[in-house]
Scaffold this active site. Sequence first.
Site: not given
Length: 598
Positions: A116, A158, A511
């Site tokens: 990410d 993540d 995020s």
Amino acid sequence: MMFCKLLRCQNGIASKRAALSLKGFKTSSINLVEKKLNKYSETITGPKSQGASQAMLYATGLNEEDMKKPQVGIASCWYEGNPCNMHLLDLGRRVKEGVKKAGLTGFQFNTIGVSDGISMGTTGMRYSLQSREIIADSIETVMQGQWYDANVSIPGCDKNMPGCLIAMGRFNRPSIMVYGGSIRAGHSPCQNNAPIDIVSAFQSYGEFITGKIDEPTRHDIIRHACPGGGACGGMYTANTMASCAEAMGMTLPGSSSYLAGSPEKFAECEAAGSAIKRLLVDDIKPRDIMTRSAFENAMVLTMTLGGSTNSVLHLIAIAKSVGITLTLDDFQAVSNRTPFIADMKPSGKYVMEDLFAIGGIPSVLKYLHAEGLIDGSNITVTGKTLAENLRGFKDLAEGQKIIRPLSNPIKTEGHLRVLRGSLAPEGSVAKITGKEGLNFTGKARVFDAENDFIAALERGEFKKGEKTVVIIRFEGPKGGPGMPEMLKPSSAIMGAGLGKDVALLTDGRFSGGSHGFLIGHVDPEAQVGGPIALVQDGDVIEINAVKNTLDLMVDEKEMARRRSVWKAPPLKYQQGTLLKYARNVSTASKGAVTDSLE
């Protein structure tokens, strides 16, 4: 026990804590012949009719005795190009060694992964959420196709954690998650060695374009923000989901707090072998562990820690894999009764390294259990209840400043709010810690791509004192596709000092590192004609995080006119994996899953 001996040779309180937390998994005395533990792998290792299967297994190095042992699939989300994942192959080897010492046969295999942090702010971010589904699909595929009896999965970044847990829920064989561990804080020489992390690197751009820092300082920050392996250090998505997994009982105690490369993490890897053997003996499976009560515990922990909005998507999706329906309303109900008490990044000061030093997630869970906020009766991968596991841990360190007492919270209710209204009839998820206020009314500035907003910010089009609701749309599950995270825009807003003047609203995601007045997961999304697709520059938007409302102040007659002339744009991809994803993905409020019959 070997792993306890390993820990005893390490110095420091943390190592002693780890030794205490991992004891009780010695299973070498279990007689595998007395109880058939290879009931799945025997499908290919037993019958004479499967001789070709057996020939191929002999080719891998198995002997006659190995053929009778239970087989453990060891899934690793390893790849070199990301600090969150680059060390996982080594952890997988350590797990395999522990599996071997426990008298089992381990086979390592890999999944894909998307960073990410690296893909953020680019079209590569469209592949991030989709990677959760591919990880789940790949682990399920190998486990089912190879007939492995049990699974140990080792995630890092993540989407890795929910991908692993979704797979475990689907195939429902004894399973343990071993988190890759958190990175240590970086330090900036240009700022008197102040602690920094990946979000510091993101925010440095907004600080630079507004003249708050110069180029040497900006470069110094990005050069020193990430000092080595491990997942991003704050209570961002990776640490949020690892903590959720521990609260649900799917990891050994302490897993979410042990730092990458630490002796505690290495000992956990070895201990996973004995623990998975115990799960096989007792026939404890993921659906025995991931109950509704376990998900409640995960939601409570997320609210107390100030965890990522992504936890909403992921917990809904994980719950679906075990046949449990979680809704946005379940999260709001937990938020209503759960104080926010952790001074952790992104909205606070501290990172997981600091939390580990005062007892880690087990000590937080112990405190919440003592205060009656979580259920300690749930079974876990140790074969014991959560409450039994927590007895081996100390209370939170006296005088610590990271976790506030429930009597003096940062916010009396949770930071995650589910907002509904004329702009989000099916719901949206806001991350509001209270620092940015609880209400926001402003005029809309509409962007159909995040880089268009960044360009407008660079041109100085947003001013302090002017209340603006920035809308970045066509970024939903289908429209993005893949609900790209808006960390680049949110960090630029905060870095520019506009956190109290600009609210950011999107049908995409945020995020775990984002903070500010943020609303994501707007449902219905723009791609399918949701109200967000009809917003125009200058429209007034009202956000109320007390009443949990999100309204577009445009009369229905005008909305009907706009709706009558609106046409859906074509999907952004006409072939490949993102086309398959866009065609199959569910709405954000249903977890953005791809295996739904709805």
